[in-house]
Design an enzyme around this catalytic site. Structure first.
Site, PDB file in Angstrom:
ATOM      1  N   ARG A  24       1.081  11.893  -9.832  1.00 22.63           N
ATOM      2  CA  ARG A  24       1.475  10.448  -9.470  1.00 22.63           C
ATOM      3  C   ARG A  24       3.044  10.388 -10.079  1.00 22.63           C
ATOM      4  O   ARG A  24       3.867   9.637  -9.530  1.00 22.63           O
ATOM      5  CB  ARG A  24       0.770   9.749 -10.385  1.00 22.63           C
ATOM      6  CG  ARG A  24      -0.646   9.250  -9.929  1.00 22.63           C
ATOM      7  CD  ARG A  24      -1.500   7.945 -10.319  1.00 22.63           C
ATOM      8  NE  ARG A  24      -2.675   8.170 -10.128  1.00 22.63           N
ATOM      9  CZ  ARG A  24      -3.503   7.880  -9.133  1.00 22.63           C
ATOM     10  NH1 ARG A  24      -2.737   7.476  -8.162  1.00 22.63           N
ATOM     11  NH2 ARG A  24      -4.888   7.903  -8.937  1.00 22.63           N
ATOM     12  N   GLU A  42       0.876  -1.254  -0.022  1.00 27.89           N
ATOM     13  CA  GLU A  42       0.054   0.065   0.083  1.00 27.89           C
ATOM     14  C   GLU A  42       0.887   1.351   0.172  1.00 27.89           C
ATOM     15  O   GLU A  42       2.022   1.245   0.600  1.00 27.89           O
ATOM     16  CB  GLU A  42      -0.909  -0.097   1.260  1.00 27.89           C
ATOM     17  CG  GLU A  42      -1.656   1.193   1.555  1.00 27.89           C
ATOM     18  CD  GLU A  42      -2.864   1.614   0.542  1.00 27.89           C
ATOM     19  OE1 GLU A  42      -2.374   1.561  -0.437  1.00 27.89           O
ATOM     20  OE2 GLU A  42      -3.881   1.791   0.798  1.00 27.89           O
ATOM     21  N   ASP A  43       0.482   2.144  -0.592  1.00 25.11           N
ATOM     22  CA  ASP A  43       1.039   3.508  -0.641  1.00 25.11           C
ATOM     23  C   ASP A  43       1.121   4.500   0.662  1.00 25.11           C
ATOM     24  O   ASP A  43       2.305   4.567   1.096  1.00 25.11           O
ATOM     25  CB  ASP A  43       0.593   4.444  -1.905  1.00 25.11           C
ATOM     26  CG  ASP A  43      -0.831   4.629  -2.023  1.00 25.11           C
ATOM     27  OD1 ASP A  43      -1.648   4.220  -1.156  1.00 25.11           O
ATOM     28  OD2 ASP A  43      -1.310   5.038  -2.956  1.00 25.11           O
ATOM     29  N   PHE A  58      -2.248  15.933   3.363  1.00 26.06           N
ATOM     30  CA  PHE A  58      -2.271  15.464   2.084  1.00 26.06           C
ATOM     31  C   PHE A  58      -1.130  15.598   1.073  1.00 26.06           C
ATOM     32  O   PHE A  58      -0.524  16.701   1.124  1.00 26.06           O
ATOM     33  CB  PHE A  58      -3.529  16.099   1.443  1.00 26.06           C
ATOM     34  CG  PHE A  58      -4.184  15.212   0.170  1.00 26.06           C
ATOM     35  CD1 PHE A  58      -4.953  14.289   0.388  1.00 26.06           C
ATOM     36  CD2 PHE A  58      -3.554  15.380  -1.006  1.00 26.06           C
ATOM     37  CE1 PHE A  58      -5.281  13.197  -0.331  1.00 26.06           C
ATOM     38  CE2 PHE A  58      -3.990  14.286  -2.226  1.00 26.06           C
ATOM     39  CZ  PHE A  58      -5.098  13.292  -1.765  1.00 26.06           C
ATOM     40  N   VAL A  59      -0.655  14.335   1.038  1.00 23.06           N
ATOM     41  CA  VAL A  59       0.768  14.401  -0.111  1.00 23.06           C
ATOM     42  C   VAL A  59       0.527  13.844  -1.206  1.00 23.06           C
ATOM     43  O   VAL A  59      -0.510  13.050  -1.762  1.00 23.06           O
ATOM     44  CB  VAL A  59       1.720  13.557   0.710  1.00 23.06           C
ATOM     45  CG1 VAL A  59       2.191  14.111   2.020  1.00 23.06           C
ATOM     46  CG2 VAL A  59       1.141  12.131   1.066  1.00 23.06           C
ATOM     47  N   ASP A 115      -4.143   6.268   5.705  1.00 29.88           N
ATOM     48  CA  ASP A 115      -4.542   7.626   6.251  1.00 29.88           C
ATOM     49  C   ASP A 115      -5.498   7.202   7.383  1.00 29.88           C
ATOM     50  O   ASP A 115      -5.052   6.978   8.480  1.00 29.88           O
ATOM     51  CB  ASP A 115      -5.234   8.263   5.134  1.00 29.88           C
ATOM     52  CG  ASP A 115      -5.860   9.776   5.615  1.00 29.88           C
ATOM     53  OD1 ASP A 115      -5.639   9.743   6.888  1.00 29.88           O
ATOM     54  OD2 ASP A 115      -6.121  10.313   4.753  1.00 29.88           O
ATOM     55  N   LYS A 131       0.255   8.078   7.841  1.00 33.69           N
ATOM     56  CA  LYS A 131      -0.066   9.246   8.530  1.00 33.69           C
ATOM     57  C   LYS A 131      -0.287   9.174  10.144  1.00 33.69           C
ATOM     58  O   LYS A 131      -0.677   8.094  10.660  1.00 33.69           O
ATOM     59  CB  LYS A 131      -1.207   9.984   7.907  1.00 33.69           C
ATOM     60  CG  LYS A 131      -1.114  10.390   6.515  1.00 33.69           C
ATOM     61  CD  LYS A 131      -2.215  11.092   6.083  1.00 33.69           C
ATOM     62  CE  LYS A 131      -2.085  11.276   4.296  1.00 33.69           C
ATOM     63  NZ  LYS A 131      -3.116  11.845   4.012  1.00 33.69           N
TER      64      LYS A 131
END
Ligand code: IMP
Ligand code: MG
Length: 178
Positions: A165, A99-100, A152-153, A103, A131
């Site tokens: 992206r 997973e990237d 938010f990134v 959150d 996060k």
């Protein structure tokens, strides 16, 4: 009115490469002889997966899963749907979700529940970013790249409205959307 743009860089390309190399070594060590299936979560996870597998020295397979929980905004909607399912059975397999960013954890909690019903031999999570969120669902992350503030990134696979992206670094998003 101006559009949101990438601002402060949180992780440079070099820093990401160092983190991904470490994660690749850990996965290669732990899964030696087990032929795991790495499941990348589309679309944000593909850049990370592509780099990670080139740092993994043991045999493994890759699969993709696409779910939707965000509707073009920077806030989680709390609703998850499977858009593209896996191409294979994972019954009895050692599964590693790639997973990237975690959150709220809502997306992963749903995916873990869904995949567990398919009786994998094991199920673990590898996340590049997590996060620092107060009310995050208690997801046990076996392999964690880096913790970031609750902001938010974008970049390195992560998007805002499908943009940014391609950036080789991870940056905070600046602008009116925040
Ligand atoms: P969660 O369900 O709130 O943990 O959100 C998980 C998903 O939302 C991630 O897999 C990303 O695709 C997306 N997401 C969460 N935070 C960000 C962010 O800061 N930038 C871009 N995408 C994000
Ligand atoms: Mg994602």
């Amino acid at each position: 009115m101006s559009q949101p743009t990438p601002g402060k860089v949180l992780l440079s390309a070099d820093q990401i490469a160092t983190i991904v190399a470490r994660l690749g070594r850990e996965v290669s060590h732990d899964y030696n002889g087990r032929h795991p299936v790495l499941i990348s979560l589309l679309k944000g996870g593909v850049v990370f997966l592509a780099d990670l597998i080139r740092q993994i020295s043991i045999p493994h397979h890759i699969e993709f899963l696409q779910v939707s929980s965000y509707n073009g905004s920077t806030q989680s909607s709390g609703r998850v749907r499977i858009l593209t399912d896996l191409g294979v059975s994972i019954e009895g397999r050692d599964v590693l979700i790639v997973e990237d960013v975690i959150d709220t954890g809502t997306t992963l909690a749903y995916i873990v529940d869904t995949l567990r019903l398919r009786n994998p031999g094991s199920l673990e999570i590898c996340a590049l970013l997590r996060k620092r969120v107060s009310n995050q669902a208690g997801i046990p992350v076996r392999y964690l790249g880096h913790e970031i503030p609750d902001t938010f990134v974008v970049g390195y696979g992560l998007d805002y409205n499908e943009n940014f992206r391609h950036l080789p670094f991870v940056a905070e998003l600046d602008g009116p959307a925040r």
